[in-house]
Write a protein that holds these residues in place. Structure first.
Motif, PDB file in Angstrom:
ATOM      1  N   PRO A 280       0.816  -1.226   0.000  1.00 31.31           N
ATOM      2  CA  PRO A 280       0.000   0.000   0.000  1.00 31.31           C
ATOM      3  C   PRO A 280       0.848   1.273   0.000  1.00 31.31           C
TER       4      PRO A 280
ATOM      5  N   ALA B 279       1.078   4.050  -2.962  1.00 30.39           N
ATOM      6  CA  ALA B 279       0.810   5.456  -2.640  1.00 30.39           C
ATOM      7  C   ALA B 279       1.936   6.353  -3.141  1.00 30.39           C
TER       8      ALA B 279
ATOM      9  N   LYS C 242       0.187  11.928   4.717  1.00 33.61           N
ATOM     10  CA  LYS C 242      -1.143  12.157   4.149  1.00 33.61           C
ATOM     11  C   LYS C 242      -1.507  11.131   3.079  1.00 33.61           C
TER      12      LYS C 242
ATOM     13  N   HIS D  93      -2.530   7.807   1.422  1.00 34.15           N
ATOM     14  CA  HIS D  93      -3.277   6.626   1.859  1.00 34.15           C
ATOM     15  C   HIS D  93      -2.392   5.393   1.742  1.00 34.15           C
ATOM     16  N   GLY D  94      -2.204   4.701   2.841  1.00 38.54           N
ATOM     17  CA  GLY D  94      -1.360   3.509   2.846  1.00 38.54           C
ATOM     18  C   GLY D  94       0.006   3.742   3.457  1.00 38.54           C
TER      19      GLY D  94
END
Length: 62
Positions: free
Chosen positions: A12, A16, A38, A40-41
């Protein structure tokens, strides 16, 4: 995709980084950690591993 990122940051976090345009570890030099958080992941473990890998190469997060 680059294999430049350290092992163990997780898929992830890697996705990202690529989605944000960071395709090589050196691209993260001087990027503020607050910006990376900030994404995601992106978790604290991934950030710590990225910072350690940057330091090994003479770089650092901003």
């Amino acid at each position: 995709m680059s294999e430049d990122f350290p092992k163990g940051i997780g898929a992830p976090a890697t996705r990202a980084l690529h989605a944000a345009g960071y395709t090589e570890l050196a691209h993260l030099n001087k990027v503020p950690a607050t910006e990376l958080k900030k994404l995601h992941g992106m978790g604290p473990k991934a950030l710590a591993r990225l910072q350690a890998a940057l330091v090994e190469r003479g770089f650092s997060l901003g």
